[in-house]
Design an enzyme around this catalytic site. Structure first.
Site, PDB file in Angstrom:
ATOM      1  N   HIS A  19      24.762  64.858 -18.764  1.00 27.23           N
ATOM      2  CA  HIS A  19      23.411  64.827 -18.189  1.00 27.23           C
ATOM      3  C   HIS A  19      22.572  65.974 -18.768  1.00 27.23           C
ATOM      4  O   HIS A  19      21.416  65.780 -19.155  1.00 27.23           O
ATOM      5  CB  HIS A  19      23.456  65.009 -16.662  1.00 27.23           C
ATOM      6  CG  HIS A  19      24.100  63.883 -15.919  1.00 27.23           C
ATOM      7  ND1 HIS A  19      25.068  64.082 -14.964  1.00 27.23           N
ATOM      8  CD2 HIS A  19      23.909  62.539 -15.977  1.00 27.23           C
ATOM      9  CE1 HIS A  19      25.449  62.913 -14.460  1.00 27.23           C
ATOM     10  NE2 HIS A  19      24.767  61.958 -15.067  1.00 27.23           N
ATOM     11  N   LYS A  43      24.975  54.525  -1.142  1.00 26.54           N
ATOM     12  CA  LYS A  43      26.145  55.242  -1.672  1.00 26.54           C
ATOM     13  C   LYS A  43      26.499  56.396  -0.744  1.00 26.54           C
ATOM     14  O   LYS A  43      25.633  56.942  -0.082  1.00 26.54           O
ATOM     15  CB  LYS A  43      25.832  55.816  -3.055  1.00 26.54           C
ATOM     16  CG  LYS A  43      25.865  54.781  -4.164  1.00 26.54           C
ATOM     17  CD  LYS A  43      25.808  55.461  -5.522  1.00 26.54           C
ATOM     18  CE  LYS A  43      25.682  54.453  -6.647  1.00 26.54           C
ATOM     19  NZ  LYS A  43      25.486  55.085  -7.959  1.00 26.54           N
ATOM     20  N   ARG A  92      25.967  55.753 -23.384  1.00 29.57           N
ATOM     21  CA  ARG A  92      27.158  56.373 -23.962  1.00 29.57           C
ATOM     22  C   ARG A  92      27.891  55.418 -24.889  1.00 29.57           C
ATOM     23  O   ARG A  92      28.331  55.771 -25.961  1.00 29.57           O
ATOM     24  CB  ARG A  92      28.115  56.821 -22.845  1.00 29.57           C
ATOM     25  CG  ARG A  92      27.586  57.965 -22.022  1.00 29.57           C
ATOM     26  CD  ARG A  92      28.336  58.097 -20.730  1.00 29.57           C
ATOM     27  NE  ARG A  92      28.132  56.908 -19.909  1.00 29.57           N
ATOM     28  CZ  ARG A  92      28.479  56.814 -18.640  1.00 29.57           C
ATOM     29  NH1 ARG A  92      29.067  57.821 -18.043  1.00 29.57           N
ATOM     30  NH2 ARG A  92      28.247  55.703 -17.964  1.00 29.57           N
ATOM     31  N   SER A 130      30.259  61.042 -14.022  1.00 31.68           N
ATOM     32  CA  SER A 130      30.422  61.787 -12.763  1.00 31.68           C
ATOM     33  C   SER A 130      31.622  61.257 -11.993  1.00 31.68           C
ATOM     34  O   SER A 130      32.358  62.010 -11.360  1.00 31.68           O
ATOM     35  CB  SER A 130      29.164  61.649 -11.901  1.00 31.68           C
ATOM     36  OG  SER A 130      28.072  62.235 -12.541  1.00 31.68           O
TER      37      SER A 130
END
Ligand code: PNS
Length: 167
Positions: A19, A43, A92, A130
């Site tokens: 990040h 979440k 990514r 994460s």
């Protein structure tokens, strides 16, 4: 003169070096970069939004054109509110692409004037997430080079895991 403001939205639970790499890259390109942490009631995060905001502010304090905030509701509304013309997202690997493309198309449907810009983080972070960071921390593995040391201390404290003894 036209200033280009970009929003870098995400969950950042916790922020990783991937990040931060993207934030540095974004700050080099855009006049202003707003890091927007989603307040998401669906979440159950490990860190509160305020804690995530604190961690990101600690790690980006030296970047003059970067601001860290939280937001609720639709990203397109938040972007409009901040005068942002760009949404910055990191990609990514090919596996990210489908999800990212779907979001980008949907955001374009909601607001055609908002552009999504995809950037690659450094190759060293191409497998970093994460979720994996939380898992490795829970299981006592090394997070060296994956997250800032300030984030690592908070993470180990939150999970009640002792720092790794040097081998
Ligand atoms: O780090 P994440 O969890 O991949 O970030 C996802 C995020 C925050 C970018 C996305 O969930 C989002 O923008 N949520 C805001 C609500 C919204 O606008 N939903 C429609 C998006 S197509």
């Amino acid at each position: 003169m036209k200033r280009v403001i970009a929003i870098y939205p995400g969950t950042f639970d916790p922020p990783t070096n991937g990040h931060l790499d993207l934030i540095h890259r974004g700050a080099n390109i855009f006049d202003e970069l707003v890091v927007g942490i989603l307040r998401n009631s669906e979440k159950t995060p490990l860190f509160t939004v305020d804690e995530r905001m604190e961690m990101l502010r600690e790690c980006t304090g030296q970047l003059e054109n970067v601001r860290v905030e939280s937001f609720e509701g639709l990203l397109v509304d938040y972007a409009r509110d901040r005068g942002a013309k760009v949404v910055l997202r990191g990609v990514r690997a090919v596996s990210d692409y489908e999800y990212e493309l779907q979001m980008a198309w949907m955001n374009r449907k909601l607001d055609a004037s908002l552009e999504t810009v995809f950037m690659m983080s450094a190759g060293a972070y191409s497998y970093l997430s994460s979720r994996l960071v939380r898992e490795i921390a829970t299981l006592g593995g090394s997070l060296a080079g994956l997250i800032p040391t300030s984030v690592e201390s908070r993470l180990r404290e939150r999970l009640g895991v002792a720092p790794l003894a040097p081998k």
